[in-house]
Scaffold this active site. Sequence first.
Site, PDB file in Angstrom:
ATOM      1  N   GLU A 180     -88.924 -93.823 -14.301  1.00 35.25           N
ATOM      2  CA  GLU A 180     -89.081 -95.308 -14.934  1.00 35.25           C
ATOM      3  C   GLU A 180     -89.651 -96.472 -14.385  1.00 35.25           C
ATOM      4  OE1 GLU A 180     -87.928 -93.652 -19.762  1.00 35.25           O
ATOM      5  OE2 GLU A 180     -87.012 -95.443 -18.845  1.00 35.25           O
ATOM      6  N   CYS A 211     -97.490-128.501 -21.028  1.00 37.11           N
ATOM      7  CA  CYS A 211     -97.151-129.839 -20.377  1.00 37.11           C
ATOM      8  C   CYS A 211     -95.666-129.288 -21.234  1.00 37.11           C
ATOM      9  CB  CYS A 211     -97.183-130.314 -22.450  1.00 37.11           C
ATOM     10  SG  CYS A 211     -99.271-130.360 -22.188  1.00 37.11           S
ATOM     11  N   GLU A 212     -94.887-128.567 -20.411  1.00 40.50           N
ATOM     12  CA  GLU A 212     -93.302-128.394 -20.168  1.00 40.50           C
ATOM     13  C   GLU A 212     -92.922-128.573 -19.053  1.00 40.50           C
ATOM     14  OE1 GLU A 212     -91.408-126.093 -22.717  1.00 40.50           O
ATOM     15  OE2 GLU A 212     -93.569-125.965 -23.821  1.00 40.50           O
ATOM     16  N   TYR A 230     -94.991-107.865 -14.377  1.00 39.74           N
ATOM     17  CA  TYR A 230     -94.736-108.977 -15.241  1.00 39.74           C
ATOM     18  C   TYR A 230     -95.285-110.201 -14.977  1.00 39.74           C
ATOM     19  CZ  TYR A 230     -91.255-104.996 -15.830  1.00 39.74           C
ATOM     20  OH  TYR A 230     -90.703-104.017 -16.076  1.00 39.74           O
TER      21      TYR A 230
HETATM   22  C1  LIG Z   1     -88.582-101.739 -18.619  1.00 36.49           C
HETATM   23  C2  LIG Z   1     -88.527-100.924 -18.497  1.00 36.49           C
HETATM   24  C3  LIG Z   1     -88.624 -99.749 -17.375  1.00 36.49           C
HETATM   25  C4  LIG Z   1     -88.786-100.650 -16.402  1.00 36.49           C
HETATM   26  O1  LIG Z   1     -88.144-101.652 -14.877  1.00 36.49           O
HETATM   27  P1  LIG Z   1     -88.747-102.021 -13.509  1.00 36.49           P
HETATM   28  O2  LIG Z   1     -87.219-102.969 -13.508  1.00 36.49           O
HETATM   29  O3  LIG Z   1     -90.370-102.268 -13.787  1.00 36.49           O
HETATM   30  O4  LIG Z   1     -89.266-100.869 -12.791  1.00 36.49           O
HETATM   31  C5  LIG Z   1     -88.151 -98.490 -17.649  1.00 36.49           C
HETATM   32  N1  LIG Z   1     -87.471 -98.060 -18.868  1.00 36.49           N
HETATM   33  C6  LIG Z   1     -87.809 -98.899 -19.730  1.00 36.49           C
HETATM   34  C7  LIG Z   1     -86.882 -97.533 -20.752  1.00 36.49           C
HETATM   35  C8  LIG Z   1     -87.709-100.246 -19.890  1.00 36.49           C
HETATM   36  O5  LIG Z   1     -87.318-100.105 -20.331  1.00 36.49           O
END
Ligand SMILES: *Cc1c(COP(=O)(O)O)cnc(C)c1O
Length: 427
Positions: A273, A355-356, A384
């Site tokens: 992922e 304003c931070e 992100y």
């Molecule tokens: C955020 C997330 C990712 C991805 O993480 P990266 O650091 O962007 O590769 C994979 N799996 C789950 C469950 C996540 O919450």
Amino acid sequence: MDAFKYTNGLLCCDGHSITDIANQFGTPTYVYSARAFREFYGALRDAFAALNPRICYSIKSCHNVHILQTLLECGSSFDAVSIGEVRRALEAGANAADIVFAGVGKTPDEIKAAVELGVGTFNAESAMELDVIASVANKARKNVRAALRINPDVDAKTHPHTTTGKDENKFGIEIGSSRALFQKHKDDAFLSLVGIHLHIGSPVNTVEPYVEMVTKALELVDQLKTDGLTIDSINIGGGFGIEYGHQASASAADYAKAIVPLLQDSGFKVSLEPGRSISANAGILVSRVVYLKQSRTKQFVIIDGAMTDLIRPALYDAYHFAWPVVPKDGMTPTDRSPAFRIEGATPVDIVGPVCESSDYLGRNRFIPPVKQGDLIAVFSAGAYGAVMSSQYNSRNRAAEVLVDENGPRLIRRRETFDDMMACEREV
Ligand SMILES: *Cc1c(COP(=O)(O)O)cnc(C)c1O
């Protein structure tokens, strides 16, 4: 594979002038390279080829539907953490079966909607959630696949806000309690709990935490086998590090070299992922200098981009290399480390208008001199970045531009004041 390069003293994205893009689409604007998305995706696919894994791009890292389409064309599956992300993937044209749905707090309504849509796998994170999934599946009389997210109690050695695989984190189920859950659901009529899911944090810049977590997961699988249970798949999550410029990270090949041997002969269907490792270096944030200001101790470069566009420095004290798009006297960078600096320059803080005091994109930077109207690029902002943007201070969210074979095109128009007010007027 660097998509953002200085050519003849001018920053370009795959040969297209960032100055021209900023003049055409305004600032602040995210600029992404389709080629970079494909190459970072391809690097992981090739490195892990021996496992023939299903690569589920983590939508939350950069969720623009046009980017999801770019990855879909590469053969990507998707990792969603809300029903909104499930719907984005579907809107991009993905098959519901190729979506995995993770998240510690999926509501019963989200689970119901996802079951109806035919989402491929639920990555469940608690006993209560499994009960809801089982009951929704029963009612709908639909077969649902699930994996249990295991919290392996491994230290990912990353920022405390982004570590997710330690006992004290809210994510997953501790290994000790997981056996009973697999046992409990083994005879469910419509729920098949047949997978193990892991994701220990982000960015995890070294390979050891992965080795430790996979080893623990395989021990669990052996225990489950003695319990008479079968596991057919393992999802090792994302979290792979990238080069921001301030610290080294393992490469796709390094991660694969450590992980592949552990899983190669396991017979499991393996999923990854990745989010950041695909999107981070595929995008930059381009802003324009509004004012310069000198205090007694500091020089400030005030730009039109802000923490509302890129919150990572404010939130995690994250490092992003920043440099003028057309640096004075052709002073183009040779790397993106904090050590790369203009000798003799006065250090500046690159700050936004919010304003931070935490509204900064770079502190104590030795950049070439800039003047009002100049453009500054903040690098490694694809992950992100835009997804975490907000309307704080009633700021419109930035535009997003994707550069592909046909040149730059707008993939998210800049928000307008009317966009911002719509939810308040339509009540
Ligand atoms: C955020 C997330 C990712 C991805 O993480 P990266 O650091 O962007 O590769 C994979 N799996 C789950 C469950 C996540 O919450």
